[in-house]
Scaffold this motif. Structure first.
Motif, short mmCIF file in Angstrom:
data_model
loop_
_atom_site.label_atom_id
_atom_site.label_comp_id
_atom_site.label_asym_id
_atom_site.label_seq_id
_atom_site.Cartn_x
_atom_site.Cartn_y
_atom_site.Cartn_z
N PHE A 43 -10.88 -9.21 -1.28
CA PHE A 43 -11.78 -10.02 -2.12
C PHE A 43 -12.89 -10.64 -1.27
O PHE A 43 -12.68 -10.94 -0.10
N TYR A 82 -5.04 -11.70 7.36
CA TYR A 82 -4.66 -11.24 6.02
C TYR A 82 -4.04 -9.84 6.08
O TYR A 82 -3.04 -9.55 5.43
N ASN A 109 0.53 -7.75 -4.91
CA ASN A 109 -0.10 -9.06 -4.73
C ASN A 109 0.87 -10.04 -4.06
O ASN A 109 1.85 -10.45 -4.66
N PRO A 110 0.58 -10.42 -2.83
CA PRO A 110 1.47 -11.34 -2.11
C PRO A 110 1.04 -12.78 -2.36
O PRO A 110 0.70 -13.51 -1.42
N CYS A 111 1.03 -13.20 -3.63
CA CYS A 111 0.36 -14.45 -3.99
C CYS A 111 0.82 -15.66 -3.19
O CYS A 111 -0.01 -16.47 -2.77
N CYS A 171 -0.39 -15.36 0.32
CA CYS A 171 -1.85 -15.39 0.29
C CYS A 171 -2.31 -16.85 0.28
O CYS A 171 -3.16 -17.26 1.07
N LYS A 172 -1.68 -17.63 -0.59
CA LYS A 172 -2.05 -19.06 -0.67
C LYS A 172 -1.68 -19.79 0.61
O LYS A 172 -2.46 -20.59 1.13
N CYS A 229 -7.09 -9.76 -9.05
CA CYS A 229 -7.27 -9.40 -7.66
C CYS A 229 -6.94 -7.92 -7.53
O CYS A 229 -6.09 -7.42 -8.26
N LEU A 271 -5.27 -6.43 -5.47
CA LEU A 271 -3.87 -6.22 -5.07
C LEU A 271 -2.93 -6.29 -6.27
O LEU A 271 -1.78 -5.87 -6.21
S1 SF4 Z 1 -6.11 -13.51 -4.36
FE1 SF4 Z 1 -4.89 -14.50 -5.97
S2 SF4 Z 1 -3.96 -12.80 -7.12
FE2 SF4 Z 1 -4.67 -11.96 -5.15
S3 SF4 Z 1 -2.89 -12.09 -3.83
FE3 SF4 Z 1 -4.09 -13.97 -3.49
S4 SF4 Z 1 -3.19 -15.45 -4.90
FE4 SF4 Z 1 -2.50 -13.44 -5.56
#
Ligand code: SF4
Length: 335
Positions: free
Chosen positions: A39, A73, A89-91, A94-95, A200, A202
């Motif tokens: 992204f 990442y 998606n490794p939400c 990721c956060k 996203c 992913l």
């Molecule tokens: S950008 Fe948003 S949807 Fe994509 S992995 Fe990260 S938290 Fe999940």
């Protein structure tokens, strides 16, 4: 504690509102937009990043910094400690990664806490109460991670305890409905905001399958592979080559900007046709098949087709081929 914070900024309405409700309380907010191959990678281009920052400032009155976290990442996405969501998606991780990065930038920006636009109960995986806690704990931001939109349903954070943020003036938003956000946006005079994200890449069923294939097949995959995977039709050729074929003019243009030093570019020379990139193979049979697939999508009624090829180390060459004869055969290589 300073009256300043770093806010994770996706560009979606929730992240905009999180910044606005804090600004309204006199907090100095610096928004951080992260770049990864999945992204916002277009913001690697300095001109685009500058234009984006200007747009955010002009439209929403928010100061923004762009921060590239590609290496971290990429190491995370192949094996996220908290696993994946429905697709790739490794939400949670990721956060966590973004918050950790923001933590490491607090001193640089003279900020004392972090804000996000997370809304309790809005998403099944990453915004449940227990998950919000895990994100806070595992990122190391306990006490200084404020989710202004849902803060009144969550444990009090240090900036609230210190009286820097008045908890009672924060909105009480939970759940999936966006009515409150839309009303709040109107109160701030914000009408021009992006529609809820289409998602996203992913979390996209087709793209995530392709990424999975790439991660497992090529252990040395890099950011340029992840970006290339998001454009065009993709074929895995018998000798290991990866062929990407533009589906329209816009994709052809994008692909022409994604050619790597070891790639071979193929294009029909005597009729309109797709921009094609062959990556990871210089095998003669792969090159021939790539040319045949390229010919298959060329706009011509007559065969054979002349396909031109070039790369950094190969002078221009031409090959005359018959297109791959049938859809079944061509589909067998797609991924
Ligand atoms: S950008 Fe948003 S949807 Fe994509 S992995 Fe990260 S938290 Fe999940």
């Amino acid at each position: 504690m300073q009256r300043s914070c770093l806010a994770l900024f996706s560009g979606g309405l929730d992240s905009i509102l999180a910044c606005k409700v804090l600004q309204e309380q006199g907090i100095d907010v610096k928004a951080i937009k992260f770049i990864t191959p999945f992204f916002s990678h277009e913001l690697k281009d300095e001109k685009k990043a500058r234009r984006y920052k200007e747009k955010v400032k002009q439209r929403y009155g928010i100061d923004l910094e762009v921060v590239d976290i590609t290496p971290e990442y990429l190491s995370m996405v192949g094996k996220p400690p908290h696993g994946y969501g429905r697709y790739l998606n490794p939400c949670i991780d990721c956060k966590i990664l973004m918050i950790q990065k923001a933590l490491s930038l607090l001193d640089t920006f003279n900020a004392s806490f972090i804000a996000t636009g997370e809304v309790l109960g809005q998403r099944p995986m990453s915004q449940r109460r227990d998950t919000l806690r895990v994100i806070e704990r595992d990122s190391g931001a306990e006490g200084i991670l404020l989710r202004p939109l849902s803060a009144r349903f969550l444990r009090e954070t240090l900036p609230e305890k210190a009286g820097i943020v008045d908890r009672k003036r924060l909105p009480e938003i939970t759940g999936r409905s966006r009515k409150k956000q839309i009303r709040l946006a109107r109160d701030f005079g914000i009408e021009d905001y992006p529609a809820p994200a289409g998602g996203c890449v992913l979390a996209d069923p087709i793209l995530s399958k392709r990424f999975k294939k790439i991660f497992s097949k090529w252990r040395d995959y890099g950011p340029e592979d992840c970006i290339l995977a998001q454009v065009g039709r993709h074929f895995l050729l018998p000798a290991g080559g990866w062929l990407v074929v533009g589906r329209n003019k816009a994709e052809n243009e994008v692909l022409s900007g994604l050619v790597g030093p070891d790639d071979l570019v193929l294009r029909a020379t005597e009729c309109p046709g797709p921009f094609c990139i062959l990556r990871r193979s210089r095998n003669v049979s792969d090159i021939r098949l790539a040319a045949q697939i390229c010919a298959r999508y060329a706009k011509t009624s007559g065969f054979p087709v002349t396909v031109g090829m070039y790369s950094d180390d190969v002078t221009r060459e031409k090959i005359v081929v018959e297109a791959v004869p049938d859809d079944k055969q061509i589909h067998s290589f797609m991924f």
